[in-house]
Enzyme design. Structure first.
Site, PDB file in Angstrom:
ATOM      1  N   GLY A 182      47.842  34.433  34.440  1.00 19.35           N
ATOM      2  CA  GLY A 182      47.086  33.662  35.412  1.00 19.35           C
ATOM      3  C   GLY A 182      47.714  33.554  36.786  1.00 19.35           C
ATOM      4  N   LYS A 183      48.890  34.141  36.986  1.00 21.13           N
ATOM      5  CA  LYS A 183      49.552  34.067  38.293  1.00 21.13           C
ATOM      6  C   LYS A 183      48.829  34.943  39.319  1.00 21.13           C
ATOM      7  CE  LYS A 183      52.981  31.564  36.655  1.00 21.13           C
ATOM      8  NZ  LYS A 183      53.191  30.152  37.021  1.00 21.13           N
ATOM      9  N   ASN A 184      49.150  34.734  40.600  1.00 17.29           N
ATOM     10  CA  ASN A 184      48.553  35.563  41.650  1.00 17.29           C
ATOM     11  C   ASN A 184      48.836  37.044  41.434  1.00 17.29           C
ATOM     12  OD1 ASN A 184      48.213  32.949  42.598  1.00 17.29           O
ATOM     13  ND2 ASN A 184      48.542  33.511  44.733  1.00 17.29           N
TER      14      ASN A 184
END
Length: 367
Positions: free
Chosen positions: A184-186
């Site tokens: 879910g990180k950038n």
């Protein structure tokens, strides 16, 4: 339903590139570290503006190895914040050191430098600022304190890929910078992965050994190390995604600007602030409301997902009760934990989706 994030949409947008990268790894027979990971290390180091990048299996491992390579161990103290994901404190504990908390600034929710100096003792060996939600902490003030006392800064940049402080990228200012590539990180893997970056040759060498059982040469174990290696498939996937991160970041920033413009007039609502001289990359678009829980329920009833980052500060978590902190010790963090609500934000989010979130917010406040 409008999701908090949409990983399927991201995959669909670059499916052919991802599929080719994964199949290339499978055909190569190099499944752990290898050429793809080494190439990703070089490319990510260039992106961050540093000399070295050391690929590992999680962001937590990056924090752990950064601390160990800096000489942090049993009996030492490391100053950080309680308003963060628990991994920040856990990595300190893994070394045998003790987390010492200071509160966060009310506006940015990043570490308050004005409180740091009072917590420094003869046992203090490092400061871990958390670049929360995609915005960097006040690195000038922290660097001045660290230099004055001869202690290290280890940047927790796990939410700040591409964030900047006065033109310098997250991870490039402290002794080490630590990144998570949780999906879910950038910049997210299709599984678990992390990275530690540094400009210090000795720090990089030690971290490379520590991630691979403490060996610089096969079967010659100079250090008590760990199995923290990055999978080659994740390295290949992240190389593809790194080529897109600046475009994705600008889309996030545009969404955040649109949100702020539509929401800032709403009563009992505080929108995120991008501090002058800092580039916010909006890993999370976190609003604040005293009626947070009622608002979250109302949004869910209208098909809008939201998130809580974070509802219980680390100093009040049962796992860290041994640190002997109490409710009231860090009032800014505790208030934020009651008020912060993360709204959907991701590069593939459409304008109608964003406007629907705002309409749901307005409806919730009218009810």
């Amino acid at each position: 339903m409008i999701p908090l994030l949409d990983l399927k949409a991201q995959y669909a947008s670059i499916k052919s590139e991802i599929d080719a990268a994964v199949l290339g790894v499978l055909a190569s027979g190099q499944y752990t570290l290898g050429d793809e990971v080494a190439s990703f290390e070089r490319e990510f180091a260039d992106y961050c503006g540093v000399r070295h990048a050391v690929a590992v299996n999680t962001g937590t491992s990056a924090l752990h190895l950064s601390l160990l390579a800096a000489g942090i161990g049993s009996g030492d103290e490391v100053i950080t914040v309680p308003f963060t994901f628990v991994a920040t404190a856990s990595a300190i504990c893994y070394t045998g050191a003790r987390p010492v908390f200071v509160d966060v600034e009310p506006q940015t929710l990043t570490i308050d430098p004005a409180q740091v100096e009072a917590k420094i003792t003869s046992r203090t060996k490092a400061i871990i600022p958390v670049h929360l939600y995609g915005q960097m902490a006040d690195m000038d003030a922290l660097s001045a304190i660290a230099e004055r006392y001869g202690i290290a800064i280890i940047e927790d940049a796990c939410q700040a890929h591409g964030a900047e402080y006065k033109g310098r990228r997250a991870g490039s200012i402290g002794l080490s910078g630590c990144f998570s590539f949780y999906p879910g990180k950038n910049l997210g893997a299709c599984g678990e992965a992390g990275m530690a970056v540094t400009n210090d040759d000795d720090q990089a060498h030690a971290m490379r050994m520590l991630r691979d059982w403490g060996q610089a040469q096969r079967y010659h174990h100079a250090l008590k190390g760990f199995n923290y290696r990055m999978d080659a498939i994740q390295g290949a996937i992240l190389r593809v995604k790194l080529r897109h991160i600046e475009d994705w970041t600008e889309r996030r920033r545009a969404h955040a600007s649109r949100y702020t413009g539509l929401l800032e007039a709403m009563a009992d609502l505080t929108t995120p602030v991008e501090t002058i001289g800092r580039r916010h990359v909006y890993h999370v678009y976190a609003i604040r409301s005293r009626g947070r829980d009622r608002l979250r329920q109302a949004l869910a009833e209208q098909g809008v997902q939201s998130g809580l980052h974070y509802p219980i500060p680390v100093h009040l978590q049962q796992a860290h009760a041994d640190l002997a902190y109490r409710e009231g010790d860090f009032p800014v963090s505790e208030t934020a934990a009651r008020e912060v609500l993360s709204l959907p934000i991701y590069p593939e989010m459409s304008a109608p989706q964003l406007e629907a979130v705002v309409e749901a917010m307005e409806s919730a406040y009218v009810e």
